[in-house]
Structures are given as structure tokens and as C-alpha cells.
Design a protein around this motif. Structure first.
Motif, PDB file in Angstrom:
ATOM      1  N   UNK A 168       3.501  -4.319  -8.400  1.00 31.99           N
ATOM      2  CA  UNK A 168       2.519  -5.011  -9.481  1.00 31.99           C
ATOM      3  C   UNK A 168       1.470  -5.818  -8.792  1.00 31.99           C
ATOM      4  N   UNK A 169       1.616  -5.941  -7.593  1.00 33.54           N
ATOM      5  CA  UNK A 169       0.458  -6.676  -7.003  1.00 33.54           C
ATOM      6  C   UNK A 169      -0.822  -5.823  -6.419  1.00 33.54           C
ATOM      7  N   UNK A 170      -2.047  -6.086  -7.078  1.00 30.12           N
ATOM      8  CA  UNK A 170      -3.058  -5.282  -6.752  1.00 30.12           C
ATOM      9  C   UNK A 170      -3.341  -5.332  -5.096  1.00 30.12           C
ATOM     10  N   UNK A 171      -3.225  -6.671  -4.672  1.00 27.29           N
ATOM     11  CA  UNK A 171      -3.911  -6.903  -3.359  1.00 27.29           C
ATOM     12  C   UNK A 171      -2.809  -6.197  -2.328  1.00 27.29           C
ATOM     13  N   UNK A 172      -1.427  -6.041  -2.523  1.00 31.92           N
ATOM     14  CA  UNK A 172      -0.709  -5.273  -1.576  1.00 31.92           C
ATOM     15  C   UNK A 172      -0.866  -3.904  -1.752  1.00 31.92           C
ATOM     16  N   UNK A 173      -1.023  -3.351  -3.122  1.00 32.23           N
ATOM     17  CA  UNK A 173      -1.255  -1.991  -3.312  1.00 32.23           C
ATOM     18  C   UNK A 173      -2.690  -1.391  -2.653  1.00 32.23           C
ATOM     19  N   UNK A 174      -3.588  -2.572  -2.899  1.00 30.96           N
ATOM     20  CA  UNK A 174      -4.816  -1.968  -1.927  1.00 30.96           C
ATOM     21  C   UNK A 174      -4.792  -1.901  -0.321  1.00 30.96           C
ATOM     22  N   UNK A 175      -4.001  -2.878   0.128  1.00 28.03           N
ATOM     23  CA  UNK A 175      -3.645  -2.913   1.527  1.00 28.03           C
ATOM     24  C   UNK A 175      -2.712  -2.022   1.918  1.00 28.03           C
ATOM     25  N   UNK A 176      -1.961  -1.528   1.097  1.00 27.69           N
ATOM     26  CA  UNK A 176      -0.966  -0.305   1.628  1.00 27.69           C
ATOM     27  C   UNK A 176      -1.946   1.084   1.351  1.00 27.69           C
ATOM     28  N   UNK A 177      -2.992   1.126   0.820  1.00 23.11           N
ATOM     29  CA  UNK A 177      -3.765   2.283   0.731  1.00 23.11           C
ATOM     30  C   UNK A 177      -4.583   2.158   2.157  1.00 23.11           C
ATOM     31  N   UNK A 178      -5.174   1.022   2.326  1.00 30.24           N
ATOM     32  CA  UNK A 178      -6.018   1.003   3.609  1.00 30.24           C
ATOM     33  C   UNK A 178      -5.253   1.270   4.506  1.00 30.24           C
ATOM     34  N   UNK A 179      -3.882   0.771   4.633  1.00 30.96           N
ATOM     35  CA  UNK A 179      -3.010   1.061   5.707  1.00 30.96           C
ATOM     36  C   UNK A 179      -2.832   2.736   6.103  1.00 30.96           C
ATOM     37  N   UNK A 180      -2.742   3.250   4.887  1.00 30.95           N
ATOM     38  CA  UNK A 180      -2.461   4.788   4.688  1.00 30.95           C
ATOM     39  C   UNK A 180      -3.655   5.623   5.317  1.00 30.95           C
TER      40      UNK A 180
END
Length: 460
Positions: free
Chosen positions: A126-138
Motif C-alpha cells: 500500500x505504500x506508493x513510495x515503495x511501489x515506485x521504488x520497486x518499479x525503478x529497481x525493475x
């Protein structure tokens, strides 16, 4: 193995079974021998460009699915997940992780998805910051199309000249009929940048440094000229959360701005020529230390790669406000807080100074253990004189020998400072800096003696 080689045996085997073909039948469709296809499926031969073209042509196949490992960050991304303390008892090393990813990429992707949404805490889903970071990592923080577009625009504007700000301002005036105006803090008390279309002005706070002004103008150019491409990249990521998508788009706008100020080929040549001398690169490209650190994590163009740096920004409480792993395999950035023994925390006491430290990471069997790190304080983006952070760059020690900032530093592991992943996840027993016991550890109490550390503990 060549750097760009594509090994996709499991994906090819699944495609063949889905089509109901024998190896001989599929090999005939691809105009290769059955023995060669057998080697491809066993990951003993890479897919050539000609075979990829044949696969796409014969089976109406999306070639992006051949790089399933990239969706979870490859071996590095999987290693960071397995570095979680909950897996420490299994002793899973990097070779075993690579075998798992090669032999069962779908199972590895399923594990990564489960870990990302639940395994490292339900809050991540549910954390948009973490989800955005995971996409950057992808993406490993490398967006090749944006780099190319920014490089072309840089050449068009001749940004190699010394006064970059003037060239950027002229672009806004000539192409978009916008003037750049610097306003007093009392006029823009809570903003760094504002686009006033009625007055045809891009208004900037006087509190911004020249490097920050240039970056803000470059970001505005990105939004005006490349919004369609940026929106398309973000849309392809299929975020369930709108805030996560907007955060990711904001990152892409900043990415384009940095690529415009530090165009890929010229920037990489300067890195090589100066041995990645950070102050020299700052002056040569007119950027801040934080902007430079961001850019150094993105240099992953095929056939033209830079060194694999990671970058983070921390506050005085040791919390990460930014972290980009790039192409590195670091586990240093994976905890909620940073180790107080790390130079990134000590740098607050040495404002404006480049602080250097070789570190080895506790519990890092699944990734390179020895790292060279450089940290420096940076001021908040002009909004408040009280805002201060530390930006830290890191790279594997074995790759740091020729770096300008590594001169005089002993990079051998036995000379490195041992750090942990924050007290709550660190199991080093004799750390005098410890403020919390390790999460889940069995606390031990001795009524006869008192140790030099506040907590004694045994295994879980």
C-alpha cells in the motif's frame, strides 16, 4: 559470457510446450538445428539476434518476455530479497540464486512478488513510495529512450558551452514563449518552481542555487516536450495506485533533466577521463552533488556502461529518503534505517566535506560484502536553511581502486569498518553503538555480570 548475451532457456522451453512442438519441429520453424535448440533450452547457448527475430516472426511472440529476470532485477534484485534476515539460516549464496533464476524464472518471479507485497511487510503493498521504488529497481534506474532523447536535445542546444542556464532559458523562450524569472522568497515562500502560463513565466525561487535553477528549468523542458513519452513509460508499469504512478512519473521527469544536463556519452567520457573525480564532474557539468550522485546510478547503456554505483540520501535520524541500487548488488539500502557506524551518518558532523569509508556488511553472504563509500552533506532544495541531508555513493571495493576519491584508502576487507542493516536487523553481538536488540532475537540476562553492550542475545 558476453555482457549483452541473452540466456532464455526456460522461456523458450515453455513456448515450445505451449505450441505443442518437439525440439526438432520448433528448430525447423526457427531454421536452426535441433541440437542447437537443445543447448539454448539448457541455457548453454545464448539467443542470437537472428533467432530472436525468427521467434517473433514465427510465433507472434513478445520478445520482452524473454527477459523475465529483468522484471525482478535479475540476480542482483533476487539477492537483495534473499538477504532478508528471515532467510539467513539457509545460507543461500549468489550462485544458488543464479541457478534458481535460470532454472525456474516463473517461480523466482512469484517469490519476488510475494516478498514485495507481503514478505517484507504488508505495508509495502500500500505504500506508493515503495511501489515506485520497486518499479525503478525493475528498470535498474536506466531508461534508454529518455537518455537518447535528452542527448539529442543537448547536442541541439550545444549544452557543452559553459553557461548552460542561458541555453536552457533560450529554449523555453524560443520554443515555448516562456521567460525565466527569479522571484524573492517572500513571493514564493513555499515553492521552488511555478509555471505561470498567464504571465508566460517559469518562476523560480531566489533560494535555489544555480545548479538547482538549471535542474528546475530542465525539468520544465522535460514536462513540456517529453510528457507523452514519460506518460507512456509510466502507463506500461500498470500501477494499481495513482500516487505511485505519479511518483514514478516525477522520477522520470528528473531522470530526463539529469540526462539533459549530463548527456550520456559526454558524461561517461568525463567520468573515465577523471577517474570519476566527483568535485571535477560537479564543476564541469554545473550540477550539485546530489544530482551527480543520481546520475552515476544510471550509466547502464548496452556496450557503454559506467561503474555500478548505488546512491542514497539519509536524514539525521538515519532514515532513507532516497535510495537507488542501480546495477549494484548492494544490500546496504534494504533496511528501514542505516547503521550509525557508517560514514553516511558521521558525515553530518563534517558539513560540506567528502567523507570516505571502506565498509563490510554484516550478514551479506548473498552479495558482495566489501564496499567503498563516499558521503557528503547537502542542503535542502532551497526551501529551508535548516533542511540538511547526507548523500552517499557506494561501489564494490574491487571496482574502486582507480577512483580519484579512493586514493589512500585501504580497500582490503580486513581493513573495512563492519556495519549492519540497522540495529533492529543487525546480529553483531559486540557493537557498542547498539541501541536496540535484533528483532526476533532471544534476549539473554546475566545476573552476575554486565556486558559492555546493552543487550545480550542468542540465536532466534
Amino acid at each position: 559470457m558476453s555482457e549483452g548475451a541473452l540466456f532464455a532457456g526456460p522461456a523458450m522451453r515453455r513456448l515450445r510446450k505451449k505450441e505443442g512442438l518437439t525440439q526438432a519441429a520448433m528448430a525447423a520453424r526457427l531454421s536452426i538445428s535441433a541440437s542447437y535448440l537443445n543447448l539454448i533450452e539448457r541455457n548453454q547457448r545464448p539467443l542470437s539476434a537472428r533467432v530472436i527475430v525468427q521467434v517473433v516472426d514465427q510465433f507472434d511472440f513478445d520478445p520482452r518476455s524473454l527477459r523475465e529476470d529483468e522484471a525482478i532485477g535479475g540476480v542482483d534484485g533476487l539477492s537483495r530479497r534473499f538477504a532478508d534476515e528471515r532467510f539467513s539460516e539457509f545460507g543461500i549464496d549468489r550462485d544458488e540464486i543464479a541457478e534458481f533464476l535460470a532454472a525456474a524464472p516463473h517461480a523466482a518471479a512469484a517469490f519476488a512478488r510475494l516478498y514485495d507485497t507481503a514478505g517484507s511487510g504488508a505495508r509495502e503493498a500500500d505504500d506508493p513510495l515503495i511501489q515506485s521504488r520497486l518499479e525503478i529497481e525493475r528498470w535498474r534506474n536506466h531508461f534508454a529512450d529518455l537518455d537518447t532523447m535528452a542527448e539529442e536535445l543537448s547536442d541541439e542546444l550545444r549544452l557543452s558551452r559553459s553557461d548552460i542556464g542561458v541555453a536552457l532559458g533560450e529554449r523555453l523562450r524560443e520554443k515555448h514563449q516562456l521567460a525565466v524569472r527569479i522571484l524573492p522568497r517572500e513571493v514564493l515562500p513555499d515553492a521552488l518552481r511555478r509555471l505561470d502560463l498567464h504571465a508566460r513565466q517559469l518562476q523560480l525561487s531566489e533560494m535555489l542555487s544555480q545548479a538547482s535553477r538549471n535542474f528546475q528549468v530542465a525539468m520544465q523542458i522535460a514536462q513540456l516536450e517529453r510528457s507523452a513519452e514519460i506518460t507512456s513509460i509510466a502507463a506500461g508499469s500498470k500501477f494499481a495506485d495513482e500516487a505511485a504512478r505519479r511518483l514514478f512519473e516525477r522520477h522520470l521527469v528528473g531522470y530526463f533533466a539529469a540526462a539533459l544536463l549530463m548527456p550520456y556519452s559526454r558524461f561517461l567520457r568525463a567520468c573515465d577521463a577523471t577517474n570519476y573525480d566527483l568535485p571535477v564532474l560537479q564543476r564541469r557539468f554545473g550540477v550539485s552533488f546530489e544530482q551527480l550522485a543520481h546520475r552515476l546510478t544510471t550509466l547502464q547503456r548496452v556496450g557503454q556502461r559506467g561503474l555500478p554505483f548505488f546512491m542514497a540520501r539519509i536524514d539525521r535520524a538515519g532514515q532513507f529518503s532516497k535510495r537507488f541500487s542501480g546495477a549494484s548488488a548492494t544490500t546496504i539500502l534494504e533496511s528501514e534505517s542505516s547503521c550509525p557506524l557508517w560514514i553516511a551518518n558521521k558525515a553530518f558532523e563534517r558539513a560540506g566535506e567528502l567523507c570516505r569509508q571502506s565498509v563490510t556488511v554484516e550478514g551479506s553472504d548473498a552479495a558482495p560484502a566489501n564496499w567503498f563509500t563516499v558521503a557528503r552533506t547537502v542542503e535542502g532544495s532551497g526551501a529551508s536553511e535548516e533542511a540538511r541531508f547526507v548523500v552517499v555513493l557506494g561501489i564494490e571495493a574491487r571496482l574502486a581502486a582507480n577512483l580519484a576519491q579512493a586514493r589512500g584508502i585501504d580497500l582490503e576487507q580486513n581493513a573495512a569498518q563492519e556495519i549492519g542493516p540497522g540495529c533492529a536487523r543487525c546480529h553483531r553481538p559486540a557493537c557498542r553503538q547498539r541501541s536496540l536488540p535484533p528483532r526476533g532475537a532471544l534476549l539473554q540476562f546475566d545476573p552476575i555480570s554486565r556486558g559492555v553492550t546493552p543487550f545480550q542475545f542468542g540465536p532466534n
